[in-house]
Write a protein that holds these residues in place. Structure first.
Motif, mmCIF file in Angstrom:
data_model
loop_
_atom_site.group_PDB
_atom_site.id
_atom_site.type_symbol
_atom_site.label_atom_id
_atom_site.label_comp_id
_atom_site.label_asym_id
_atom_site.label_seq_id
_atom_site.Cartn_x
_atom_site.Cartn_y
_atom_site.Cartn_z
ATOM 1 N N ILE A 1 0.808 -1.556 0.094
ATOM 2 C CA ILE A 1 -0.035 0.396 -0.032
ATOM 3 C C ILE A 1 0.810 1.583 0.144
ATOM 4 O O ILE A 1 0.306 2.314 -0.359
ATOM 5 C CB ILE A 1 -0.578 0.256 1.725
ATOM 6 C CG1 ILE A 1 -0.003 0.009 2.574
ATOM 7 C CG2 ILE A 1 -1.859 -1.212 0.994
ATOM 8 C CD1 ILE A 1 -1.123 0.260 3.774
ATOM 9 N N CYS B 1 -7.206 2.224 11.068
ATOM 10 C CA CYS B 1 -6.052 1.662 10.210
ATOM 11 C C CYS B 1 -5.865 3.591 9.566
ATOM 12 O O CYS B 1 -6.232 4.184 8.593
ATOM 13 C CB CYS B 1 -6.057 0.707 9.259
ATOM 14 S SG CYS B 1 -4.557 0.870 7.991
ATOM 15 N N ILE B 2 -4.761 3.511 9.598
ATOM 16 C CA ILE B 2 -3.587 4.843 8.934
ATOM 17 C C ILE B 2 -2.764 4.391 7.436
ATOM 18 O O ILE B 2 -2.107 5.213 7.119
ATOM 19 C CB ILE B 2 -3.660 5.861 9.910
ATOM 20 C CG1 ILE B 2 -1.955 5.301 10.135
ATOM 21 C CG2 ILE B 2 -4.140 6.318 10.520
ATOM 22 C CD1 ILE B 2 -1.349 5.500 11.311
ATOM 23 N N ALA C 1 3.123 -0.550 8.016
ATOM 24 C CA ALA C 1 4.151 -1.580 8.933
ATOM 25 C C ALA C 1 3.855 -2.707 9.289
ATOM 26 O O ALA C 1 4.738 -3.646 9.298
ATOM 27 C CB ALA C 1 3.753 -0.334 10.609
ATOM 28 N N CYS C 2 2.516 -3.122 9.209
ATOM 29 C CA CYS C 2 2.164 -3.958 9.823
ATOM 30 C C CYS C 2 2.887 -5.087 8.849
ATOM 31 O O CYS C 2 2.625 -5.995 8.822
ATOM 32 C CB CYS C 2 0.791 -4.207 10.081
ATOM 33 S SG CYS C 2 -0.075 -3.584 8.481
ATOM 34 N N CYS D 1 2.263 -1.775 14.996
ATOM 35 C CA CYS D 1 0.791 -1.078 14.733
ATOM 36 C C CYS D 1 0.477 0.372 15.222
ATOM 37 O O CYS D 1 0.439 0.334 16.350
ATOM 38 C CB CYS D 1 -0.852 -1.670 14.784
ATOM 39 S SG CYS D 1 -1.942 -0.688 13.832
ATOM 40 N N VAL E 1 -1.200 2.757 15.135
ATOM 41 C CA VAL E 1 -2.579 3.150 15.923
ATOM 42 C C VAL E 1 -3.373 1.322 16.942
ATOM 43 O O VAL E 1 -4.508 1.141 16.902
ATOM 44 C CB VAL E 1 -3.804 3.503 15.020
ATOM 45 C CG1 VAL E 1 -3.520 4.592 14.977
ATOM 46 C CG2 VAL E 1 -4.086 2.554 14.068
ATOM 47 N N ILE F 1 -3.725 -1.528 16.211
ATOM 48 C CA ILE F 1 -5.419 -2.411 16.042
ATOM 49 C C ILE F 1 -4.431 -4.011 16.450
ATOM 50 O O ILE F 1 -3.701 -4.614 15.981
ATOM 51 C CB ILE F 1 -5.551 -2.251 14.188
ATOM 52 C CG1 ILE F 1 -5.625 -0.970 14.295
ATOM 53 C CG2 ILE F 1 -6.543 -3.429 13.966
ATOM 54 C CD1 ILE F 1 -5.718 -0.626 12.289
ATOM 55 N N ILE G 1 -4.791 -7.175 15.692
ATOM 56 C CA ILE G 1 -4.955 -7.095 14.200
ATOM 57 C C ILE G 1 -4.962 -8.927 14.521
ATOM 58 O O ILE G 1 -5.975 -9.553 13.949
ATOM 59 C CB ILE G 1 -3.806 -7.098 13.099
ATOM 60 C CG1 ILE G 1 -3.725 -5.645 12.287
ATOM 61 C CG2 ILE G 1 -4.201 -8.221 11.624
ATOM 62 C CD1 ILE G 1 -2.680 -5.435 11.813
HETATM 63 S S1 SF4 Z 1 0.255 -1.321 11.296
HETATM 64 FE FE1 SF4 Z 1 -2.177 -0.433 11.701
HETATM 65 S S2 SF4 Z 1 -2.121 1.769 11.199
HETATM 66 FE FE2 SF4 Z 1 -0.593 0.695 9.547
HETATM 67 S S3 SF4 Z 1 -1.304 -0.252 7.927
HETATM 68 FE FE3 SF4 Z 1 -1.103 -1.674 9.574
HETATM 69 S S4 SF4 Z 1 -3.182 -1.458 10.368
HETATM 70 FE FE4 SF4 Z 1 -3.302 0.023 9.263
#
Ligand code: SF4
Lengths: 265, 211, 524
Positions: free
Chosen positions: C168, C328-329, C333-334, C390, C392, C394, C396
């Motif tokens: 992404i 998610c921003i 990183a994930c 992450c 924020v 999340i 996951i």
């Molecule tokens: S690390 Fe968190 S904020 Fe960044 S893309 Fe993955 S889910 Fe989204």
């Protein structure tokens, strides 16, 4: 102290020596070990595979087995099983709308420790050679399993215990924090990705020149060891409890060539 | 139902369990405990890390520094509100580049801007911790386009406008002004995640910090 | 304010577009794993970025506090989304921006097309946007006779190569420099034939290629990283300046943004503009951030549109265990830390959103019942690296497990023959429902030992368990379980004295370990 052993299903059925080693260590320190015979499994395989309904039966059994006043703390030689007991059981109960189970699961979870946690934080072991008589004159590397590392935040507890074993030579595992690829049913559902991860782990282990790789989760060690064995490697895997239990008088022997399952020689 | 109403209804339905609104913990640093010198030093370090050219210059020598940097250029653009004294040497001395002034009365076109060597602007504020210079479209910084099209951007920043952390800059900026935050010359990490400087934005960023 | 809803919740409306896998994950992974070049490229890139991220994150003493704030701000946004949207709309519109609402991909594509057609243009420049990727805007526009030029270097590489993004943030992460050079030489008109594979030279080639397009473009399309409710401000975070070009030079700007991209206030940006750059490119700050609020007279585009996109986001919001995925921003990183992504790459996930976030977001947006996406939640060993990374917070892994549960339940609801996995889980439920039953089963261990034979190893298992033995041996089981040993042989006193090692364990010739032959668990 009266310590209840949660052997975990895989150790109970496949690696009894790991549980025996755990018992030996605790008894060596003068503690009384009890084994609640109703125990079976923590249920994480069910939870992690999405079978919550079935997981509830397993969780309920675990909570029933350990919800007694007959011990002070419970211990298991597994980071992921303890993480399940501490973090998943309440969640399963909540999802199944079982408030009573949720409450008891929280109580049991709070009393349960992973072995290195118990030894380090509760029993004050900082030097295995001096305090446990641990002796294991071999070259060893160490893989920290994910759930112990990320869910229980064990940090270097297992590694520090290993480092303090008499005669041991610890070598650092490159990319140690990378998952070995076990992941429960992931290893079957996504067998190829799992194998690819395991290959890299094996290469890193073999690159250290260690005789064996230690860790705190029998399941990951079975996966890593199974992969090494299939590749015909001479490197084996051994739970850290067994290394700690090894003494000068009664060594866990790694004599000469380690005969690996799978490598016919 | 309009799409808007439809979506609003879907959201309301999705939130039927009325999730809690948490109180936001703001324990992160919102102000600096660095001295002005430390901030200056940090900003210089960070900007250089981004491969910007940084010059720390006494305010009264702004014009001289600018003239030095622009020797050899043929034409530049400046926003109409740029302090006149910064330009004094450029206008007075011989052999200096022609100065185009972009103003509400005379807005330079893209083609005109593309033909110029450089742009000179002031800055609204800067964050030393991240090496970021903020432009907010004030009269001494001009329209966004003028600091974008020329291949070289010279920023004059007053040292007193340097803050340490981003929250301090946010507090100084007005949200609704058109803004550009600049941290070094244009760059990309799109090939093998290796940063290389110089793509579409100005490929040279010169920062004159006025003390 | 948070909730004006009174009736029964209605059924969620799922998203469409490029959100679906086209084949089950293991099948796609099989193909991608065989691509050794891909694996080498990904391994190199993900390792580079991991190191960079760790370094800049470690620099901040308050990183964890920032994550806590970021997570809470997003939770608060979602809990009050209707009010946030209304506030944003009012502010953005008050300053001359025009807002359009799109229920799904199709509607969004139609809106954007109509807006472009109104200008009479047939060419548009684009700055990288996940939302437009998700709705398949480029393909749609092409069908309508409108050419959309991607201007982000990685997007350009992918577009020139007629490929699909696999990441992404760095959509061409699966290509190395020499592949990029080859693509440019092949597809870029008027490219210097002596182009080398130095990234700086490649970037320069892209600059030359796009410069004219930028300077003459009348319409631009963008996404947005954040929308600030209390001011109506939009934000685009980028590196190359292509974003600034698109956001500044054209007369008309059309932005497509998911409804979840809002932040309550301008000051919240102070958190997210620290979290995002450090988490995504591993920089203290990205080179350029542009902010605009509606129209500014004389500065930038004078026709400013915003398409607010649902396309399954409300469905994700309706899932109380999964809705935090909307926080998610898109920092990536994930996926950069994910061991599965590192080996399969982004294409294996099918959807626009790959990696750990994709494995939860895609099925949440399309519904887990969508056949293609129900394999995605299993594409994880649950190692938890994504949760740690992450910005924020999340969770996951927890959402992955939740979605596996949804999948299992939805499969159960269908009248069907139980799968092998169902049988295995049912069997294990029985065995693990009491110590006595497990004991009964464990009495069969010697049979396994027998089956393992003289090699003392099991090399092939039938059915799904065969997945295990494809690459791994299973040690022969011991001849008795721990609990049998405990009942029959454990004597507390035997192990108390230091130096008295594990009962049943000593003596030379014993082999060590797991994956090796197991000891008998018998007393020596
Ligand atoms: S690390 Fe968190 S904020 Fe960044 S893309 Fe993955 S889910 Fe989204």
């Amino acid at each position: 102290m009266k310590i209840a052993l949660f052997a975990t299903c895989i150790v109970d059925a496949m690696y009894p020596r790991t549980a025996q080693a755990t018992v030996a260590l605790l008894e060596r320190l003068g503690h009384e070990v009890v084994f609640p015979t109703d125990q079976a499994c923590c249920g994480q395989m069910h939870v992690n595979s999405g079978y919550f309904k079935e997981a509830r039966t397993v969780v309920a059994n675990h909570v029933r087995a350990f919800d007694t006043d007959d011990y002070d703390v419970a211990v298991a030689p597994s980071g992921s099983c303890v993480a399940s007991v501490k973090h998943q059981h309440e969640l399963v109960a909540r999802r199944c709308g079982d408030a009573a189970l949720e409450e008891r699961a929280a109580v049991v979870g709070a009393r349960t420790y992973e072995l290195s946690q118990l030894l380090t934080d509760v029993l004050g072991i900082t030097n295995a050679a001096a305090q446990l008589g641990s002796h294991f004159p071999h070259k060893v590397t160490y893989h920290p399993s994910c759930h112990g590392m990320r869910l229980l935040h064990l940090e270097d507890r297992q590694l520090n215990l290993l480092k303090s074993v008499g005669g041991i030579e610890m070598v650092e595992l490159p990319e140690a924090d990378q998952c070995c690829g076990f992941g429960g049913t992931f290893s079957m559902k996504n067998a190829e990705v799992s194998a690819a991860m395991n290959e890299d782990k094996a290469a890193n282990i073999c690159g250290t020149g260690a005789e064996l790789c230690s860790g705190g989760d029998a399941s990951c060690l079975m996966h890593i060891g199974g992969g090494l064995s299939r590749q015909g490697s001479r490197v084996g895997t051994l739970h850290f409890a067994e290394i700690l239990a090894s003494t000068i008088e009664n060594p866990v022997a790694v004599t000469g060539e380690i005969t690996l399952a799978g490598s016919k020689r | 139902m309009s799409a808007r109403e439809d979506i609003m209804a879907r959201i309301a339905s999705a939130l039927h369990d009325a999730p809690e609104t948490p109180v936001v913990p703001r324990e992160y640093r919102r102000s600096s405990n660095m001295s002005a010198e430390q901030r200056l030093e940090q900003l210089v370090d960070r900007l250089q890390d981004y491969k910007a050219n940084v010059f720390v210059t006494p305010a009264e020598e702004a014009s001289a520094k600018l003239a030095e940097l622009l020797a050899g250029s043929t034409s530049i653009v400046v926003p109409h509100g740029l302090p006149q004294d910064w330009l004094s040497k450029l206008t007075d001395d011989a052999g200096m580049p022609a100065i185009e002034v972009d103003s509400p009365e005379r807005r330079l076109t893209v083609a005109e801007l593309d033909a110029l060597d450089a742009v000179v602007t002031a800055a609204a504020t800067a964050v030393s911790e991240t090496g970021t210079i903020m432009l907010d479209g004030s009269a001494d910084q001009g329209r966004r386009i003028i600091s974008l099209v020329p291949d070289r951007h010279i920023v004059l920043l007053r040292a007193s406008d340097i803050v340490e952390v981003l929250p301090e800059a946010i507090a100084r900026l007005e949200a609704t002004r058109p803004q550009t935050w600049i941290s070094g010359p244009s760059a990309t990490s799109d090939i093998e995640l290796e940063r290389v400087e110089g793509v579409h934005g100005p490929r040279t960023l010169d920062v004159i910090i006025l003390t | 304010m948070s909730n004006t809803f009174l009736g029964m919740p209605s059924l969620p409306v799922f998203g469409r577009g490029n959100l679906n896998a086209t084949e089950p994950f293991p099948q796609a992974a099989h193909r991608e794993l065989a691509n050794t070049q891909l694996r080498a490229n990904l391994g190199h890139a993900t390792h580079t970025i991991r190191y960079k991220r760790l370094k800049v994150v470690a620099e901040l003493p308050d990183w964890e506090q920032m994550r806590d704030a970021g997570s809470a701000i997003k939770d608060a946004t979602m809990a009050n989304l209707p009010a946030m949207l209304e506030q944003f709309e009012a502010n953005f519109t008050a300053r001359g921006g025009i807002i359009h609402w799109a229920r799904d991909a199709q509607e969004a594509n139609e809106i954007v097309t109509a807006l472009i057609q109104e200008t009479g243009e047939t060419e548009v420049v684009k700055v990288k946007s996940m939302a437009t990727q998700e709705i398949g805007l480029n393909e749609y526009l092409e069908d309508q006779g409108i050419a959309a030029y991607e201007t982000d270097l990685a997007e350009l590489i992918v577009q020139l190569d007629h490929d699909k993004p696999s990441h992404i943030l760095v959509p061409a992460i699966h290509k190395n420099r020499s592949q990029v050079r080859e693509i440019f030489l092949r597809e870029m008109p008027a490219v210097d034939p002596n182009l080398t594979d130095e990234p700086a030279r490649l970037a320069e080639a892209a600059r030359k290629h796009l410069r004219k397009k930028f300077l003459s473009a009348k319409v631009a399309i963008s996404g947005a990283n954040f929308g600030l409710a209390d001011t109506g401000t939009l934000t685009v975070v980028e590196s190359e300046g292509n974003g600034r070009m698109c956001l500044t030079l054209p007369e008309t700007l059309i932005t497509v943004m998911g409804i979840e991209k809002l932040l309550p206030s301008w000051s919240d940006l102070e958190v997210f503009m620290q979290l995002l750059p450090r988490s995504s490119t591993g920089e203290r700050m990205n080179p350029y951030t542009s902010l605009w609020t509606g129209v500014t007279e004389g500065d930038g585009p004078q026709n400013v549109h915003l398409v607010m996109l649902d396309n399954g986001r409300t469905a994700a919001l309706a899932d109380e265990y999964g809705r935090t995925a909307l926080n998610c921003i898109r920092c990536s990183a994930c996926m950069n830390v994910c061991p599965v992504y590192e080996r399969t790459g982004g294409h294996a996930y099918g959807s626009t959103y790959p990696g750990p976030i994709g494995a939860i977001l895609s099925p949440l947006m399309t519904g887990i019942k969508s056949e293609e996406n129900n394999s995605l939640p299993y594409a994880s060993s649950l190692c938890g690296a994504c949760f740690d990374a992450c910005p924020v917070k999340i969770n996951i892994p927890e959402i992955l497990v939740h979605l596996r549960g949804e999948d299992v339940d939805s499969q159960r609801a269908k009248v069907k023959v139980p799968s092998q996995m169902d049988f295995m889980m049912k069997g294990a439920e029985w065995a693990f429902s009491s110590g006595a039953k497990l004991n009964l089963l464990e009495k069969g261990l010697p049979l396994g030992k027998l089956a393992a034979g003289r090699d003392k190893v099991i090399k092939k298992l039938p059915g799904i368990a065969g997945g295990w033995t494809q690459s791994r041996d299973i040690p022969a089981p011991p001849s008795q379980s721990f609990r049998q040993w405990w009942a029959k042989e454990h004597k507390p006193s035997t192990a108390v004295v230091p130096g008295n090692a594990v009962p049943g364990h000593a003596g030379p010739g014993n082999t060590a370990g797991h994956g090796t032959e197991n000891s008998e668990g018998e007393q020596a």
